[in-house]
Scaffold this motif. Structure first.
Motif, short mmCIF file in Angstrom:
data_model
loop_
_atom_site.label_atom_id
_atom_site.label_comp_id
_atom_site.label_asym_id
_atom_site.label_seq_id
_atom_site.Cartn_x
_atom_site.Cartn_y
_atom_site.Cartn_z
N LEU A 94 0.89 -1.18 -0.01
CA LEU A 94 -0.01 -0.01 0.00
C LEU A 94 0.96 1.14 0.22
CD1 LEU A 94 -2.76 -1.09 2.34
CD2 LEU A 94 -2.78 -0.88 -0.08
N ALA A 95 1.79 1.37 0.86
CA ALA A 95 2.80 2.48 0.87
C ALA A 95 3.29 2.84 -0.47
CB ALA A 95 4.00 2.09 1.94
N ARG A 96 3.78 1.66 -1.10
CA ARG A 96 4.41 1.67 -2.64
C ARG A 96 3.47 2.37 -3.53
NH1 ARG A 96 8.11 -3.54 -2.73
NH2 ARG A 96 9.71 -2.88 -1.62
N GLY A 97 2.22 1.77 -3.60
CA GLY A 97 1.12 2.28 -4.31
C GLY A 97 0.87 3.78 -4.09
N GLN A 98 0.79 4.17 -2.80
CA GLN A 98 0.75 5.94 -2.67
C GLN A 98 1.84 6.48 -2.94
OE1 GLN A 98 -0.08 5.68 1.73
NE2 GLN A 98 -2.51 5.21 1.10
N LEU A 99 3.17 5.83 -2.80
CA LEU A 99 4.10 6.43 -3.34
C LEU A 99 4.11 6.92 -4.96
CD1 LEU A 99 7.25 5.25 -1.24
CD2 LEU A 99 6.35 7.58 -1.38
N ILE A 100 3.81 5.94 -5.51
CA ILE A 100 3.64 6.26 -7.10
C ILE A 100 2.38 7.11 -7.37
CG2 ILE A 100 2.76 4.97 -9.00
CD1 ILE A 100 4.04 2.36 -8.05
#
Length: 108
Positions: A46-52
């Protein structure tokens, strides 16, 4: 191998299950470790998705900022007096009034 030799070798899977069943604390800790590791994987995803998403929004902001600056330059260009006068003369066929074209109105 003989039949006796195969009976003497313990089945590793069943031995692990017996060991976990005998020690409840170890079983509980194993479940907690598995749950926390799966939670960690999910949170990382989820954190990587939000960073993208943040990167794409920052890029969109930069593009909009650049477009806004171009629009400011264009607005300044079109608001210059010489440009307005040129458009009035060339496209609208306007001209400055002469003293003969002026009429004075006196209000009482």
């Amino acid at each position: 191998m003989s039949k006796k030799a195969s009976y003497r070798q313990p089945n590793l899977f069943f031995e692990i299950i017996k060991g976990l069943g005998a020690n409840k604390l170890t079983s509980a800790l194993l479940v907690v470790i598995l749950a926390s590791s799966l939670t960690l994987v999910q949170i990382t995803h989820l954190a990587r998705g939000q960073l993208i998403e943040q990167d794409s929004l920052l890029q969109q902001r930069d593009e909009l900022d650049l477009e806004w600056r171009y629009l400011l330059v264009e607005e300044e260009f079109y608001s210059q007096h010489a440009r307005i006068e040129e458009v009035a003369i060339s496209q609208l066929k306007m001209k400055r009034p002469t003293s003969q074209d002026e009429q004075v109105i006196i209000l009482q």
